[in-house]
Design an enzyme around this catalytic site. Structure first.
Site, PDB file in Angstrom:
ATOM      1  CE  LYS A 162      -3.879 -58.543 -37.506  1.00 59.62           C
ATOM      2  NZ  LYS A 162      -5.005 -59.360 -36.994  1.00 59.62           N
ATOM      3  CE  LYS A 176      -1.583 -62.520 -33.803  1.00 57.50           C
ATOM      4  NZ  LYS A 176      -2.819 -62.275 -33.108  1.00 57.50           N
TER       5      LYS A 176
HETATM    6  N1  CTP Z   1      -9.322 -66.275 -28.274  1.00 59.29           N
HETATM    7  C1  CTP Z   1     -10.023 -66.806 -27.189  1.00 59.29           C
HETATM    8  N2  CTP Z   1      -9.389 -67.619 -26.303  1.00 59.29           N
HETATM    9  C2  CTP Z   1      -8.086 -67.918 -26.475  1.00 59.29           C
HETATM   10  C3  CTP Z   1      -7.361 -67.409 -27.581  1.00 59.29           C
HETATM   11  C4  CTP Z   1      -8.024 -66.573 -28.459  1.00 59.29           C
HETATM   12  O1  CTP Z   1     -11.213 -66.538 -27.012  1.00 59.29           O
HETATM   13  N3  CTP Z   1      -7.507 -68.686 -25.579  1.00 59.29           N
HETATM   14  C5  CTP Z   1      -9.985 -65.376 -29.200  1.00 59.29           C
HETATM   15  C6  CTP Z   1      -9.386 -63.982 -29.179  1.00 59.29           C
HETATM   16  O2  CTP Z   1      -9.863 -63.255 -28.064  1.00 59.29           O
HETATM   17  C7  CTP Z   1      -9.841 -63.426 -30.510  1.00 59.29           C
HETATM   18  C8  CTP Z   1      -9.834 -64.676 -31.409  1.00 59.29           C
HETATM   19  O3  CTP Z   1      -9.796 -65.796 -30.515  1.00 59.29           O
HETATM   20  O4  CTP Z   1     -11.162 -62.943 -30.427  1.00 59.29           O
HETATM   21  C9  CTP Z   1      -8.670 -64.721 -32.358  1.00 59.29           C
HETATM   22  O5  CTP Z   1      -7.522 -64.535 -31.597  1.00 59.29           O
HETATM   23  P1  CTP Z   1      -6.074 -64.820 -32.152  1.00 59.29           P
HETATM   24  O6  CTP Z   1      -5.223 -63.641 -31.798  1.00 59.29           O
HETATM   25  O7  CTP Z   1      -6.089 -65.263 -33.547  1.00 59.29           O
HETATM   26  O8  CTP Z   1      -5.690 -66.075 -31.237  1.00 59.29           O
HETATM   27  P2  CTP Z   1      -4.580 -66.192 -30.142  1.00 59.29           P
HETATM   28  O9  CTP Z   1      -4.514 -67.608 -29.734  1.00 59.29           O
HETATM   29  O10 CTP Z   1      -4.809 -65.180 -29.052  1.00 59.29           O
HETATM   30  O11 CTP Z   1      -3.277 -65.840 -31.007  1.00 59.29           O
HETATM   31  P3  CTP Z   1      -1.994 -64.967 -30.642  1.00 59.29           P
HETATM   32  O12 CTP Z   1      -1.270 -65.663 -29.548  1.00 59.29           O
HETATM   33  O13 CTP Z   1      -1.219 -64.935 -31.952  1.00 59.29           O
HETATM   34  O14 CTP Z   1      -2.495 -63.582 -30.260  1.00 59.29           O
END
Ligand code: CTP
Length: 166
Positions: free
Chosen positions: A48, A50
Site C-alpha cells: 500500500k 505505507k
Molecule cells: N480512523 C478514524 N478516525 C481517525 C483516524 C482513523 O475513524 N481520526 C479510522 C480510519 O477511518 C480507518 C481506521 O481508523 O477506518 C484505521 O485507519 P488508519 O489509516 O490505520 O489510521 P490513521 O490514523 O488514519 O493513519 P494514517 O495517518 O497512517 O492514514
C-alpha cells in the site's frame, strides 16, 4: 455456520494507536456483539506504500488489548474481505469515511457502513508532529520478542488474550 451473534469487521493499519482508533472500535462494537479487526501486515502495508512505526505483531498486540476488540486477524491482501465476511459470518463491514464508497460491492454479502472519522488526529499527524520535534521515525529500541514473521503463532508471546487469530 449461522449463529445469532452479530459480527462486525473492520480493516486498517492502526499504527501508533490513538483515540480516533478507539472511538472507531467503540462505535463499531455498538453495532453488534463481536468485533473483528483485521490489522494490515507489514508486507501488505509495503504494498500500500505505507510504512508503520510499529510492526504487525506490535500493532496486533495493541489492538487486541482494546476492550472493544474480540478478535484480531492479519490483513494480507485487498481481496480477502469477501472471504472473511463469509468465513466469520459477518453482519456488518465498517470503516472510516475516508474510505467512503470504496467497499460498496461488499453490500451483497453484509451491511456496509462508513463511520465519521474523528477529527484532527491520525497516525501520520502524530508522526509528522513528532518528527518536527526531532523524534526518531522508527522505534529506538528493538522489541526483543519481535521477529520477522507475520504469523502470530510463530511468536512466543503470541496469545494476546487469545484474541489474535490467523
Ligand atoms: N480512523 C478514524 N478516525 C481517525 C483516524 C482513523 O475513524 N481520526 C479510522 C480510519 O477511518 C480507518 C481506521 O481508523 O477506518 C484505521 O485507519 P488508519 O489509516 O490505520 O489510521 P490513521 O490514523 O488514519 O493513519 P494514517 O495517518 O497512517 O492514514
Amino acid at each position: 455456520m449461522k449463529t445469532n451473534t452479530k459480527t462486525i469487521i473492520t480493516y486498517g493499519t492502526f499504527d501508533l494507536f490513538h483515540y480516533g482508533h478507539v472511538r472507531l472500535f467503540k462505535r463499531l462494537k455498538a453495532l453488534g456483539d463481536k468485533l473483528i479487526v483485521a490489522v494490515s501486515t507489514d508486507e501488505f502495508n509495503a504494498l500500500k506504500g505505507k510504512a508503520a512505526f510499529f510492526s504487525y505483531l506490535q500493532r496486533a498486540e495493541i489492538v487486541a488489548a482494546c476492550k472493544y476488540v474480540d478478535m484480531v486477524v492479519p490483513e494480507t491482501h485487498w481481496q480477502q474481505k469477501a472471504k472473511d465476511i463469509c468465513k466469520y459470518d459477518v453482519s456488518t463491514f465498517g470503516i472510516g469515511d475516508d474510505w467512503k464508497g470504496e467497499f460498496d460491492e461488499l453490500s451483497i454479502l453484509c451491511d456496509v457502513v462508513y463511520l465519521d472519522r474523528t477529527g484532527e488526529i491520525s497516525s501520520t499527524e502524530i508522526k509528522n508532529s513528532l518528527a518536527d520535534k526531532g523524534a526518531p521515525t522508527s522505534p529506538a529500541v528493538k522489541d526483543p520478542n519481535n521477529n520477522s514473521h507475520d504469523n502470530p503463532h510463530d511468536n512466543p508471546h503470541d496469545n494476546f488474550d487469545n484474541k489474535v487469530s490467523k
